[in-house]
Design an enzyme around this catalytic site. Sequence first.
Site, PDB file in Angstrom:
ATOM      1  N   ARG A 119      28.605 -74.566 -40.671  1.00 52.42           N
ATOM      2  CA  ARG A 119      29.046 -74.701 -39.287  1.00 52.42           C
ATOM      3  C   ARG A 119      27.874 -74.928 -38.335  1.00 52.42           C
ATOM      4  O   ARG A 119      27.970 -75.730 -37.409  1.00 52.42           O
ATOM      5  CB  ARG A 119      29.864 -73.469 -38.874  1.00 52.42           C
ATOM      6  CG  ARG A 119      30.426 -73.501 -37.460  1.00 52.42           C
ATOM      7  CD  ARG A 119      31.040 -74.842 -37.074  1.00 52.42           C
ATOM      8  NE  ARG A 119      32.014 -75.325 -38.032  1.00 52.42           N
ATOM      9  CZ  ARG A 119      32.464 -76.561 -38.075  1.00 52.42           C
ATOM     10  NH1 ARG A 119      31.995 -77.466 -37.219  1.00 52.42           N
ATOM     11  NH2 ARG A 119      33.370 -76.923 -38.962  1.00 52.42           N
ATOM     12  N   LYS A 167      19.309 -80.449 -17.639  1.00 50.80           N
ATOM     13  CA  LYS A 167      20.755 -80.212 -17.653  1.00 50.80           C
ATOM     14  C   LYS A 167      21.236 -80.172 -19.101  1.00 50.80           C
ATOM     15  O   LYS A 167      21.915 -81.068 -19.591  1.00 50.80           O
ATOM     16  CB  LYS A 167      21.478 -81.294 -16.846  1.00 50.80           C
ATOM     17  CG  LYS A 167      21.112 -81.257 -15.362  1.00 50.80           C
ATOM     18  CD  LYS A 167      21.750 -82.394 -14.586  1.00 50.80           C
ATOM     19  CE  LYS A 167      21.346 -82.361 -13.118  1.00 50.80           C
ATOM     20  NZ  LYS A 167      21.911 -83.488 -12.349  1.00 50.80           N
ATOM     21  N   LYS A 211      11.545 -80.461  -5.641  1.00 47.65           N
ATOM     22  CA  LYS A 211      12.802 -81.092  -5.263  1.00 47.65           C
ATOM     23  C   LYS A 211      13.195 -80.686  -3.856  1.00 47.65           C
ATOM     24  O   LYS A 211      12.451 -80.002  -3.156  1.00 47.65           O
ATOM     25  CB  LYS A 211      13.876 -80.737  -6.288  1.00 47.65           C
ATOM     26  CG  LYS A 211      13.497 -81.160  -7.721  1.00 47.65           C
ATOM     27  CD  LYS A 211      14.673 -81.172  -8.653  1.00 47.65           C
ATOM     28  CE  LYS A 211      15.560 -82.364  -8.388  1.00 47.65           C
ATOM     29  NZ  LYS A 211      16.687 -82.467  -9.342  1.00 47.65           N
ATOM     30  N   GLU A 223      10.098 -85.173  -5.326  1.00 46.54           N
ATOM     31  CA  GLU A 223      11.332 -85.904  -5.022  1.00 46.54           C
ATOM     32  C   GLU A 223      11.297 -86.432  -3.594  1.00 46.54           C
ATOM     33  O   GLU A 223      10.912 -85.714  -2.667  1.00 46.54           O
ATOM     34  CB  GLU A 223      12.546 -84.986  -5.200  1.00 46.54           C
ATOM     35  CG  GLU A 223      13.872 -85.646  -4.858  1.00 46.54           C
ATOM     36  CD  GLU A 223      15.026 -84.662  -4.926  1.00 46.54           C
ATOM     37  OE1 GLU A 223      15.561 -84.301  -3.868  1.00 46.54           O
ATOM     38  OE2 GLU A 223      15.381 -84.251  -6.045  1.00 46.54           O
ATOM     39  N   ASP A 282      15.225 -90.438  -5.533  1.00 47.36           N
ATOM     40  CA  ASP A 282      16.496 -89.802  -5.859  1.00 47.36           C
ATOM     41  C   ASP A 282      17.642 -90.281  -4.974  1.00 47.36           C
ATOM     42  O   ASP A 282      17.549 -90.231  -3.743  1.00 47.36           O
ATOM     43  CB  ASP A 282      16.353 -88.282  -5.724  1.00 47.36           C
ATOM     44  CG  ASP A 282      17.566 -87.541  -6.264  1.00 47.36           C
ATOM     45  OD1 ASP A 282      17.957 -87.804  -7.411  1.00 47.36           O
ATOM     46  OD2 ASP A 282      18.123 -86.713  -5.529  1.00 47.36           O
TER      47      ASP A 282
END
Length: 285
Positions: free
Chosen positions: A102, A137, A169, A202, A224
């Site tokens: 698995r 992410k 950012k 950014e 961005d």
Amino acid sequence: MISEAQFQKEIDIIIANALREDVGDGDHSSLACIPKDAKGEAKLLVKEDCIIAGLDFAKQVFQHIDGNSEIDFKAKDGDALKVGDIAFTLKSNSQSILKGERLVLNAMQRMSAIATKTKAFTDVLEGTKTKILDTRKTTPGFRALEKWAVKIGGGVNHRFALYDMIMLKDNHIDFAGGVDQAIQKTQAYLKQNNLDLKIIVEARDINEIQKIIQHNGIHRILIDNFSFEDTCKAVQLIGDFCETESSGGITLSSARDYADCGVDYISSGALTHSVYNVDLSLKAI
């Protein structure tokens, strides 16, 4: 970026923790039904066209469980396989095969999906200088495998985590009081702590880019959520000052337009957070 040794340590942690989670104090189904010394063979069957990924990981898992496991690879990570192909055959203790089944399937199904999606982006970008990047992410506890899959698919790993690169950012910039202040505070922090980390900043508009390029020591500007037209303007303004990266909702259908602007990188969280597992199966022989 982290070293190969650090990366392997992350893989080792994933294997140990996944087996702890899944096996606990024993695979009682197998312990009840299968003799301890029984030997078995299995094959990894591909049930969906894909870029296969995770073969080396599978070897590590089965050899972690049983050092006498023998894997005969019929393909290598990054190969394009079709329905019905056999990726590898395995000889091992029967209980060991079932103990690792698995974990190997869960990992390889997701890794192959990520590699397949990444390869689609690299194909779209072929002929340009632009490379596809992953992001943070990722699935908690599974990041190393997802980033490994991106590389198998022909992509490039962004920073691994918060500790191996500086990325300023919008929230950092706003909390610091502006882009100039954020850069100045960051450079002072790195000097005070004797840290050698690359700085990415950014930019939300052309005005912020104009401010960023007044500072030395910037490794890359993150352009961005710019339109295609404004991205082209930004790349021209930045010139050879530093690397450039586009991000923000860029898809397979729009990636080539951004690449044609001349950006060095396109980053996409969708490589890892929006994929459907490839259908693979481990079958007894």
